[in-house]
Design a protein around this motif. Structure first.
Motif, PDB file in Angstrom:
ATOM      1  N   PHE A 163     -32.508   4.829  19.022  1.00  0.00           N
ATOM      2  CA  PHE A 163     -32.650   4.389  17.631  1.00  0.00           C
ATOM      3  C   PHE A 163     -32.312   2.912  17.510  1.00  0.00           C
ATOM      4  CE2 PHE A 163     -31.445   3.837  13.264  1.00  0.00           C
ATOM      5  CZ  PHE A 163     -32.415   4.555  12.596  1.00  0.00           C
ATOM      6  N   CYS A 164     -31.220   2.481  18.165  1.00  0.00           N
ATOM      7  CA  CYS A 164     -30.790   1.097  17.993  1.00  0.00           C
ATOM      8  C   CYS A 164     -31.727   0.122  18.704  1.00  0.00           C
ATOM      9  CB  CYS A 164     -29.364   0.933  18.487  1.00  0.00           C
ATOM     10  SG  CYS A 164     -28.224   1.723  17.366  1.00  0.00           S
ATOM     11  N   PHE A 165     -32.199   0.495  19.874  1.00  0.00           N
ATOM     12  CA  PHE A 165     -33.174  -0.388  20.536  1.00  0.00           C
ATOM     13  C   PHE A 165     -34.456  -0.451  19.712  1.00  0.00           C
ATOM     14  CE2 PHE A 165     -30.967   0.344  24.762  1.00  0.00           C
ATOM     15  CZ  PHE A 165     -30.416  -0.926  24.758  1.00  0.00           C
ATOM     16  N   ALA A 193     -34.614  -0.150  16.451  1.00  0.00           N
ATOM     17  CA  ALA A 193     -34.333  -0.992  15.300  1.00  0.00           C
ATOM     18  C   ALA A 193     -34.353  -2.462  15.696  1.00  0.00           C
ATOM     19  CB  ALA A 193     -32.975  -0.613  14.711  1.00  0.00           C
ATOM     20  N   LEU A 194     -33.724  -2.775  16.844  1.00  0.00           N
ATOM     21  CA  LEU A 194     -33.708  -4.163  17.306  1.00  0.00           C
ATOM     22  C   LEU A 194     -35.128  -4.662  17.556  1.00  0.00           C
ATOM     23  CD1 LEU A 194     -30.733  -4.458  19.789  1.00  0.00           C
ATOM     24  CD2 LEU A 194     -31.153  -5.812  17.758  1.00  0.00           C
ATOM     25  N   THR A 195     -35.946  -3.825  18.197  1.00  0.00           N
ATOM     26  CA  THR A 195     -37.333  -4.204  18.449  1.00  0.00           C
ATOM     27  C   THR A 195     -38.043  -4.496  17.133  1.00  0.00           C
ATOM     28  OG1 THR A 195     -37.260  -2.650  20.268  1.00  0.00           O
ATOM     29  CG2 THR A 195     -39.394  -3.531  19.706  1.00  0.00           C
ATOM     30  N   PHE A 244     -36.732  -5.358  14.284  1.00  0.00           N
ATOM     31  CA  PHE A 244     -36.214  -6.536  13.591  1.00  0.00           C
ATOM     32  C   PHE A 244     -36.693  -7.831  14.225  1.00  0.00           C
ATOM     33  CE2 PHE A 244     -32.242  -4.011  12.262  1.00  0.00           C
ATOM     34  CZ  PHE A 244     -32.907  -3.547  11.153  1.00  0.00           C
ATOM     35  N   THR A 245     -36.731  -7.867  15.560  1.00  0.00           N
ATOM     36  CA  THR A 245     -36.861  -9.167  16.211  1.00  0.00           C
ATOM     37  C   THR A 245     -38.265  -9.512  16.677  1.00  0.00           C
ATOM     38  OG1 THR A 245     -36.206  -8.123  18.264  1.00  0.00           O
ATOM     39  CG2 THR A 245     -34.488  -9.224  17.011  1.00  0.00           C
ATOM     40  N   LYS A 246     -39.121  -8.514  16.902  1.00  0.00           N
ATOM     41  CA  LYS A 246     -40.407  -8.851  17.509  1.00  0.00           C
ATOM     42  C   LYS A 246     -41.345  -9.484  16.493  1.00  0.00           C
ATOM     43  CE  LYS A 246     -39.588  -7.463  21.594  1.00  0.00           C
ATOM     44  NZ  LYS A 246     -40.084  -7.717  22.909  1.00  0.00           N
ATOM     45  N   ARG A 247     -42.187 -10.385  16.983  1.00  0.00           N
ATOM     46  CA  ARG A 247     -43.100 -11.077  16.084  1.00  0.00           C
ATOM     47  C   ARG A 247     -44.471 -10.430  16.064  1.00  0.00           C
ATOM     48  NH1 ARG A 247     -43.454 -16.001  18.816  1.00  0.00           N
ATOM     49  NH2 ARG A 247     -44.629 -16.916  17.118  1.00  0.00           N
ATOM     50  N   VAL A 296     -45.918  -4.407  18.506  1.00  0.00           N
ATOM     51  CA  VAL A 296     -44.637  -4.120  19.156  1.00  0.00           C
ATOM     52  C   VAL A 296     -43.613  -3.663  18.120  1.00  0.00           C
ATOM     53  CG1 VAL A 296     -42.858  -5.047  20.650  1.00  0.00           C
ATOM     54  CG2 VAL A 296     -45.191  -5.769  20.938  1.00  0.00           C
ATOM     55  N   LEU A 334     -44.301  -1.889  15.549  1.00  0.00           N
ATOM     56  CA  LEU A 334     -44.614  -0.472  15.328  1.00  0.00           C
ATOM     57  C   LEU A 334     -44.063   0.398  16.452  1.00  0.00           C
ATOM     58  CD1 LEU A 334     -46.134   1.272  13.292  1.00  0.00           C
ATOM     59  CD2 LEU A 334     -48.080   1.177  14.809  1.00  0.00           C
ATOM     60  N   MET A 335     -44.083  -0.170  17.669  1.00  0.00           N
ATOM     61  CA  MET A 335     -43.481   0.568  18.787  1.00  0.00           C
ATOM     62  C   MET A 335     -42.008   0.798  18.522  1.00  0.00           C
ATOM     63  SD  MET A 335     -45.023  -1.161  22.158  1.00  0.00           S
ATOM     64  CE  MET A 335     -46.739  -1.560  22.253  1.00  0.00           C
ATOM     65  N   LEU A 375     -39.942   4.315  18.521  1.00  0.00           N
ATOM     66  CA  LEU A 375     -38.705   4.568  19.259  1.00  0.00           C
ATOM     67  C   LEU A 375     -37.641   5.158  18.351  1.00  0.00           C
ATOM     68  CD1 LEU A 375     -37.851   1.638  21.693  1.00  0.00           C
ATOM     69  CD2 LEU A 375     -38.354   3.989  22.201  1.00  0.00           C
ATOM     70  N   PHE A 404     -37.572  -3.449  24.149  1.00  0.00           N
ATOM     71  CA  PHE A 404     -36.901  -4.472  23.357  1.00  0.00           C
ATOM     72  C   PHE A 404     -36.956  -5.832  24.047  1.00  0.00           C
ATOM     73  CE2 PHE A 404     -32.602  -6.436  22.521  1.00  0.00           C
ATOM     74  CZ  PHE A 404     -33.045  -7.144  21.413  1.00  0.00           C
ATOM     75  N   LEU A 443     -42.818   2.062  26.461  1.00  0.00           N
ATOM     76  CA  LEU A 443     -42.737   3.056  25.379  1.00  0.00           C
ATOM     77  C   LEU A 443     -43.192   4.412  25.886  1.00  0.00           C
ATOM     78  CD1 LEU A 443     -42.363   3.550  22.274  1.00  0.00           C
ATOM     79  CD2 LEU A 443     -44.804   3.306  22.119  1.00  0.00           C
ATOM     80  N   PHE A 488     -51.527   3.072  21.669  1.00  0.00           N
ATOM     81  CA  PHE A 488     -50.897   1.747  21.725  1.00  0.00           C
ATOM     82  C   PHE A 488     -51.446   0.941  22.900  1.00  0.00           C
ATOM     83  CE2 PHE A 488     -47.442   3.328  18.981  1.00  0.00           C
ATOM     84  CZ  PHE A 488     -47.345   2.245  18.145  1.00  0.00           C
ATOM     85  N   GLN A 523     -45.852 -13.303  24.157  1.00  0.00           N
ATOM     86  CA  GLN A 523     -45.474 -14.293  23.156  1.00  0.00           C
ATOM     87  C   GLN A 523     -44.216 -15.026  23.588  1.00  0.00           C
ATOM     88  OE1 GLN A 523     -45.507 -12.018  19.473  1.00  0.00           O
ATOM     89  NE2 GLN A 523     -47.356 -13.117  18.998  1.00  0.00           N
ATOM     90  N   HIS A 559     -31.459 -15.190  12.510  1.00  0.00           N
ATOM     91  CA  HIS A 559     -32.202 -13.929  12.383  1.00  0.00           C
ATOM     92  C   HIS A 559     -31.832 -12.966  13.500  1.00  0.00           C
ATOM     93  CE1 HIS A 559     -35.569 -11.332  11.446  1.00  0.00           C
ATOM     94  NE2 HIS A 559     -35.925 -11.386  12.719  1.00  0.00           N
ATOM     95  N   PHE A 560     -31.856 -13.499  14.749  1.00  0.00           N
ATOM     96  CA  PHE A 560     -31.512 -12.666  15.900  1.00  0.00           C
ATOM     97  C   PHE A 560     -30.085 -12.164  15.791  1.00  0.00           C
ATOM     98  CE2 PHE A 560     -34.997 -14.742  18.403  1.00  0.00           C
ATOM     99  CZ  PHE A 560     -35.665 -13.574  18.652  1.00  0.00           C
ATOM    100  N   SER A 588     -29.801  -9.457  13.193  1.00  0.00           N
ATOM    101  CA  SER A 588     -30.382  -8.190  13.669  1.00  0.00           C
ATOM    102  C   SER A 588     -29.449  -7.521  14.657  1.00  0.00           C
ATOM    103  CB  SER A 588     -31.723  -8.440  14.362  1.00  0.00           C
ATOM    104  OG  SER A 588     -32.504  -9.284  13.601  1.00  0.00           O
TER     105      SER A 588
END
Lengths: 357, 101, 180
Positions: free
Chosen positions: B16-18, B20-22, B24-27, B31, B33-34, B38, C31, C43, C78, C90, C101-102, C105
């Motif tokens: 769950f936390c990975f 959430a981190l993904t 929050f941080t991915k542009r 990714v 959505l991935m 997760l 991640f 994934l 995917f 990227q 931001h990082f 998070s």
């Protein structure tokens, strides 16, 4: 003997049988095609050319392993392994014979007697797309990518028809346990109580889908050599190509075993139930272990004969029918097989309702 | 020595936390959505394990509904991404600012 | 203690440890990796490892569904999209500007993890009688056709809507001319 040890023994024996069956099937296919086309085929290595696969294997091992410069290295190396592993995994849930009585305990001749075997088989089958897609993309070659896209859309399309057929089968058998499905097909008076007589339409659709799922002619669009060189494995050489080759044949074996288990009574010998055979051997003054082992041997032979029939049919079709066009393939999958499958569900529902009241 | 339940819950928390981190941080939208997938997966793991501990059917039944909704969501989201890519030529989330007032 | 209880209160098997390790490892790769294709493949690995965990818990039906729907359909979708759109890795652009931001998070996720880990001890140990804890496929069918009839039908409608939506979205550009 513990159940785990028994499973391990069956798994090793099964793996050895499949990995021996693949090269044998290659030589059968080559000689068979030669026979159909009035050629001689490979007949130089060993008696009747039987050692040809060995020579091929040696050649594959010593060939140069080529990795294209702009390929995605990890995925490029991962794809061939992913092509072989899923078919080998799916064999674990296929019941190969009845059960052997060792020290008073009945051990089923099957690696994993899973309560949701049918679903598991379907699930593992859906992993096959992944290897094709990865191989095509990682090669960084336009022919590979086109072949992979064709293959994946073809496999996903035909998987839907397979799923629809499985629904009808589950309504008929009332279980997802493959061993129980086989047991339900055991008896029978005039005709064997095989699934093929209960679900003929479903059998036909699944058989067609088996050709499409394994990318064999007449549905081998993904590797149509006149258009795409060799499809998704264009860039592969040496043992990596051999793995794709083995994966294709192992998938054919799985599809054949699947059809046999669901429609041709699995390991059952026609008209003879497991008990009848076992009692026959017991009457010959064998011990219970010996009698059950002899019964299982007979059933394994019966299973192998049925599987080999389907395997031969693959070869037969391959050298008889020409390749489909891509739009014809999609038309067949979506507009013929899928509606037929849905119709089959309705018929099955009505019949099972009428039988229950 | 830890019990199986604790191990499973720990794995679920990590997932769950990975996720959430993904998210929050991915542009990249795909990714991100991935990351959601997760997170859903971690929740599923908790539901299955809790359903087994508390001996009720809600947990494991809910897992199947979550799986189903996740499949529908992935299909829709990915087809939206294809359209976005056709229109803007990128899937970087910072570039989609046209909704801003 | 019967087998089902043993699966929860007993020590994890080696298989469970391996599956757990791979699940977390692949989640970490999703991640960390900057390459979308690696993320998609990782994934897939996580979903497959989770299925292995379900199998090791004795829940074969959910495990098979997990492989069929998640690993076999969603993850492949995917991978398909990433390959089709050819998304490039990227770079971490404008790192100093995005640093808050990082950090934020990381803080949120870290606190969440801390909080969740505290709750593990609150979970009661499994009791003696766990005979009814793992449902078979037949029991699922009975639940879905009696107790959860309405949600089941609603989920069916949702999937139907999703199919229609995906078709409309995918073919939408054929109907009208695009101006740009």
């Amino acid at each position: 003997m513990s159940a785990e040890l028994w499973s391990a023994i069956v798994a090793i024996a099964l793996g050895a049988a499949v990995l021996t069956g693949v090269p044998l099937m290659v030589i059968v296919e080559r000689r068979g095609s030669a026979w159909m086309q009035r050629r001689s085929g490979p007949n130089r290595v060993g008696p009747w050319g039987l050692m040809q696969p060995m020579a091929d294997a040696v050649k594959f091992v010593f060939k140069e392993e080529n990795v294209p410069a702009k390929a995605h290295k990890v995925l490029f190396l991962l794809a061939p392994a992913l092509a072989v592993i899923p078919p080998l995994i799916s064999f674990t849930v296929v019941p190969l014979a009845g059960s052997i009585n060792l020290e008073g305990i009945e051990f089923p001749v099957q690696v994993a007697n899973m309560s949701v075997g049918l679903l598991f088989l379907l699930a593992i089958n859906s992993m096959h797309v992944f290897s094709v897609l990865t191989a095509g993309w990682a090669s960084n070659n336009k022919f590979s990518l086109m072949g992979a896209l064709r293959a994946s859309s073809q496999m996903i399309s035909y998987e839907i028809a397979i799923g629809i057929c499985i629904v009808a089968l589950v309504i008929t058998y009332g279980t997802l346990d493959l061993r129980e499905i086989v047991k339900l097909q055991e008896a029978g008076s005039s005709l064997p109580a095989w699934g093929i007589f209960m679900q003929p339409l479903s059998f036909f659709i699944l058989w067609v889908c088996a050709f499409a799922e394994t990318n064999r002619l007449p549905f081998d669009l993904p590797e149509g050599e006149s258009e795409l060189v060799a499809g998704y494995h264009t860039e592969y050489s040496g043992m990596k190509f051999a793995l794709f080759f083995m994966g294709e044949y192992a998938a054919m074996f799985v599809a054949s075993a699947f059809l046999t288990t669901l429609f041709l009574g699995g390991y059952n010998v026609p008209f003879l139930s497991e008990e009848t055979i076992r009692n026959f051997f017991l009457a010959k003054e064998m011990t219970l272990t010996m009698a059950s082992a002899a019964t299982c041997a007979l059933q394994v032979v019966s299973f192998a004969v049925k599987v080999l029939f389907f395997m031969w049919f693959y070869v037969w079709i391959r050298w008889t029918l020409p390749r489909f066009r891509y739009d014809q393939l999609m038309h067949l999958g979506w507009k013929v097989l899928l509606p037929l499958g849905v119709l089959n569900i309705f018929i099955t529902m009505i019949v099972s309702y009428l039988r229950s009241v | 020595m830890i019990a199986t339940g604790q191990l499973i819950f720990s794995v679920a928390i990590f997932l769950f936390c990975f996720g959430a981190l993904t998210f929050f941080t991915k542009r990249s939208a795909v990714v991100a959505l991935m990351g959601i997938e997760l997170m859903l997966n971690g929740v599923n793991l908790v539901l299955v394990q809790a359903g087994q501990i508390y001996k009720n059917a809600e947990g494991t039944s809910l897992v199947l509904f979550v799986t189903l909704v996740a499949a529908a969501e992935a299909a829709l989201a990915l087809s939206i991404f294809v359209i976005l890519y056709r229109k803007y030529g990128t899937l970087t989330l910072e570039n989609f600012r046209s909704l801003k007032g | 203690m019967n087998q089902a209880t043993d699966l929860i209160a007993g020590a994890p098997t080696v298989f469970m440890w391996v599956a757990s390790f791979f699940a977390i490892f692949f989640a970490l790769i999703v991640f960390v990796s900057s390459n979308p294709i690696s993320c998609a493949v990782a994934l897939m690995g996580t979903l497959f490892s989770t299925a292995a965990l379900y199998f090791s818990l004795g829940n074969f039906f959910v495990g098979a569904i997990q492989i069929l729907v998640y690993a076999g359909a969603i993850a492949v979708l995917f991978v398909f999209i990433v390959m089709l759109l050819d998304l490039k890795p990227q770079k971490l652009k404008n790192l100093p500007g995005r640093l808050p931001h990082f950090l934020f998070s990381g803080l949120v996720a870290g606190l969440l993890a801390l909080f969740l880990f505290r709750t593990i001890d609150l979970v009661p140990k499994a009791t003696e009688d766990s005979s009814a804890s793992i449902l078979s496929a037949t029991q699922y069918a009975q639940y879905f056709l009696s107790q959860y009839q309405v949600p089941f039908q609603a989920a069916g409608l949702l999937v139907f809507g999703a199919i229609l939506g995906a078709i409309v979205l995918a073919r939408g550009h054929l109907g009208k001319k695009e101006h740009s």
